[in-house]
Scaffold this active site. Structure first.
Site, PDB file in Angstrom:
ATOM      1  N   ALA A 359      23.498  44.931  35.122  1.00  9.64           N
ATOM      2  CA  ALA A 359      24.775  45.099  34.430  1.00  9.64           C
ATOM      3  C   ALA A 359      25.040  43.917  33.506  1.00  9.64           C
ATOM      4  CB  ALA A 359      25.901  45.243  35.444  1.00  9.64           C
ATOM      5  N   PRO A 360      25.717  44.158  32.369  1.00  6.51           N
ATOM      6  CA  PRO A 360      26.052  43.060  31.457  1.00  6.51           C
ATOM      7  C   PRO A 360      26.929  42.021  32.154  1.00  6.51           C
ATOM      8  CG  PRO A 360      26.403  45.196  30.408  1.00  6.51           C
ATOM      9  CD  PRO A 360      26.150  45.466  31.859  1.00  6.51           C
ATOM     10  N   GLY A 361      26.810  40.784  31.705  1.00  6.61           N
ATOM     11  CA  GLY A 361      27.625  39.719  32.281  1.00  6.61           C
ATOM     12  C   GLY A 361      26.763  38.677  32.955  1.00  6.61           C
ATOM     13  N   GLY A 364      25.066  37.739  39.278  1.00  3.80           N
ATOM     14  CA  GLY A 364      25.813  37.551  40.505  1.00  3.80           C
ATOM     15  C   GLY A 364      25.068  36.674  41.491  1.00  3.80           C
ATOM     16  N   ASP A 419      38.520  49.879  44.045  1.00  2.00           N
ATOM     17  CA  ASP A 419      38.059  50.510  45.270  1.00  2.00           C
ATOM     18  C   ASP A 419      36.529  50.529  45.258  1.00  2.00           C
ATOM     19  OD1 ASP A 419      38.058  51.780  47.679  1.00  2.00           O
ATOM     20  OD2 ASP A 419      38.754  53.716  46.930  1.00  2.00           O
TER      21      ASP A 419
END
EC number: 2.7.11.5
Length: 610
Positions: A359-361, A364, A419
């Protein structure tokens, strides 16, 4: 909803009354005994289907009683009971399955290995639920129980057998229509309010109706309305109740006029039950605003109408940016939403042929997040061990992190936490994954991901709505958009606090911006109950925390990593209390006292009286 309204304050619900109404009936021990005693495979299949269907019926009866109890609690202004009912409802499904599983394991241990019995029993169950409205829900219950017993892979199986195959659902069956002409008058709105049938006196029904009619008239202006033009107001024949609030939901329809096509305007009338009576607090007429009010970041609504397919379809038509699967979840039908969400992900892949990739970013430190470019969802696994950039001295481990994600699923997320849908034993085709992601999953997720011939099997898989990480959003947004985002970040932190959630990793990278430009917390490995955190008034020592659990409010901006001086000033000006120990200690005390803090679920500009 009830048919008429009285003018007396509703009676609070007693603890014993709630316990009795929400207690799950015991399994049918006569059926269980017969199942244990027979050696005939056909009898075993028939009795197993009856045992499971009986358990489902017990569950479903209780789940359908809870919305009426939630309405009664709203009418009585019994806010702790509303919170309790939400917790009971969200745990009810699992509790009912967990009640039956050990009995079946003990009495018929061959269920865990008998590959012939299950298909025959499933056919018996499908025949028994043929024609029932909730057949798909009963089948989802069956699948959940089977997975608990067999530890089988999770599959997005939907109920579509025989003549009861569900066609495209229309919301018409749950809509009540008021036909009138423009302009919509206060008297028309007053009639709609009366039809809601709350057993609570209005503080100023006529005044509220006049203000609501005025708000609707303003919202209709871009649709070029004409005086005397026919209009229909369609309102769901259902109350939607959650915590301190309730709402009426529907739409306003202007028909084809020749020079103008058919025009629809979403409509949400938000109600509060104040000490001096029921009030219309706000009117929402924008799809994005409805989406925020019905966001999966909030606690689920209790819908008093049992026709969940029609309600979910209505919500999807009003909020088309939000996937259909999440519409089921926001009215409490998580297990149907779970099936719908995975079906949507697989359908997205079949349609676009896109690969799942990181995922972009920012990478983690605890989770690996991945998605398809055009997908509405992000998928996550938890790493076996955090990366070298992990901020804390101690890592609680995979199971503890998953517990925190489950905790967020089970609480009121207060409008500021996504959620999670957590799947177990999911198998996805290896061809869906980009090579670099595939390598990382297999190297960093040994405890979660295994390769099984042409597929990846996930012990646990977390799915969330896709957000843009806050730093990426700020890097590309206009000055006005960036300012709005950091102010909304402060609202997010406050709402989390109201839900007794504190994110000890106050880093902007753990927050994201949605399609409707709202900021949410989406990483939960560092969340703790706010009431367990020590708030420090001493700012002498450096760093945010001692031993991970001491919070210094005056250092919040450093932790959030908002580098732009103008944005830091905007955050500080909008939320000065967040940098003060008094605010945090006051919130902790309110939570310990059992108070239910107010959370704003819609823009303040939409309130009728500000």
């Amino acid at each position: 909803m009830t048919a008429t309204a009285s003018h007396t304050r509703a009676r609070p619900l007693g603890a014993s009354e709630i316990e009795h109404a929400t207690r799950i009936a015991e399994p049918d021990f006569d059926l269980l005994d017969a199942l244990y005693r027979t050696d005939d495979p056909d009898d075993q299949a028939r009795l197993l289907a009856r045992v499971v269907l009986s358990a489902f019926d017990n569950y479903y009866a209780v789940s359908r009683r809870i919305p009426a109890l939630a309405q009664a609690a709203f009418e009585a202004r019994d806010w702790p009971v509303t919170v309790r009912l939400s917790k009971i409802r969200i745990g009810l499904y699992t509790a009912c399955i967990d009640q039956l599983v050990p009995l079946l394991k003990a009495g018929l241990p061959e269920l865990t290995t008998d590959e012939q019995l299950w298909p025959t029993a499933e056919a018996e169950l499908l025949a028994a639920i043929e024609g029932r409205y909730e057949a798909d829900f009963a089948f989802a219950f069956w699948q959940s129980l089977r997975r608990k017993l067999v530890s089988d892979e999770w599959r997005p199986v939907s109920y579509d057998a025989g003549s009861t195959a569900r066609r495209t659902t229309s919301p018409a069956a749950v809509l009540k229509t008021t036909a009138t002409t423009l302009p919509i008058t206060a008297e028309v709105i007053a009639g709609i309010l009366d039809e809601a049938g709350f057993r609570v006196p209005w503080r100023d029904r006529d005044g509220d109706a006049a203000l609501a009619a005025q708000a609707i008239e303003t919202a209709l202006e871009p649709l070029s309305p004409r005086p005397g033009e026919p209009v229909k107001i369609e309102i769901a024949d259902s109350g939607f109740l959650r915590n301190r609030g309730a709402c009426l939901v529907g739409r306003i329809k202007l028909r084809d006029r020749g020079d103008m096509p058919m025009r629809n305007l979403p409509l949400l009338i938000a109600l509060l039950n104040e000490k001096d009576g029921l009030v219309v607090d706000a009117v929402l007429t924008d799809s994005d605003e409805l989406q925020y009010a019905f966001s999966s970041t909030l606690a689920n609504y209790h819908a008093t109408n049992p026709r969940y397919h029609e309600l979910a379809r209505l919500l999807y038509e009003l909020m088309p940016k939000r996937p259909l699967g999440t519409q089921y979840s926001c009215i409490g039908f998580h297990h149907l939403g779970k099936v719908a969400v995975m079906s949507e992900i697989l359908a997205e892949h079949r349609k676009t042929k896109e690969k799942l990739a990181t995922a972009p970013g920012f990478k983690g430190t605890v989770a690996i997040a991945f998605t398809m470019p055009s997908s509405a969802y992000v998928l996550k696994i938890i790493r076996d061990h955090p990366t070298d950039d992990y901020k804390f001295d101690y890592f609680d481990g995979l199971d503890e992190v998953l517990r925190k994600y489950n905790l967020v699923h089970e609480i009121d997320r207060a409008g500021s936490m996504l959620d999670n849908i957590i799947y177990s034993n999911v198998k996805l085709d290896r061809a869906m994954f980009a090579p670099e992601l595939l390598d990382e999953l297999l190297e960093a997720g040994i405890g979660t991901v295994t390769l099984d011939r042409g597929a990846l099997v996930f012990r646990h898989l977390i799915v969330q709505i896709k957000l843009t990480p806050l730093p990426l959003y700020l890097a590309n947004a206009s000055a006005a958009e960036s300012r709005a985002a950091v102010i909304n970040l402060g609202d997010c932190i406050k709402n989390n606090a109201a839900a007794d959630i504190f994110n000890k990793d106050l880093d902007g990278r753990n927050y994201g911006v949605s399609r409707i430009r709202k900021v949410y917390l989406f990483d939960y490995d560092a969340v703790e109950p706010l009431t367990s955190v020590t708030v420090s008034r001493d700012g002498a020592a450096p760093g945010e925390f001692d031993n991970g659990m001491v919070f210094r409010p005056q250092e919040m901006l450093e932790g959030l990593r908002i580098d732009d001086p103008g944005l830091r000033r905007a955050f500080r000006d909008a939320h000065p209390e967040l940098m003060q120990a008094d605010y945090w200690e006051g919130m902790q005390q309110a939570l310990r006292d059992g108070k239910v803090p107010k959370v704003m679920n819609y823009p303040a500009s939409r309130r009728l009286r500000r």
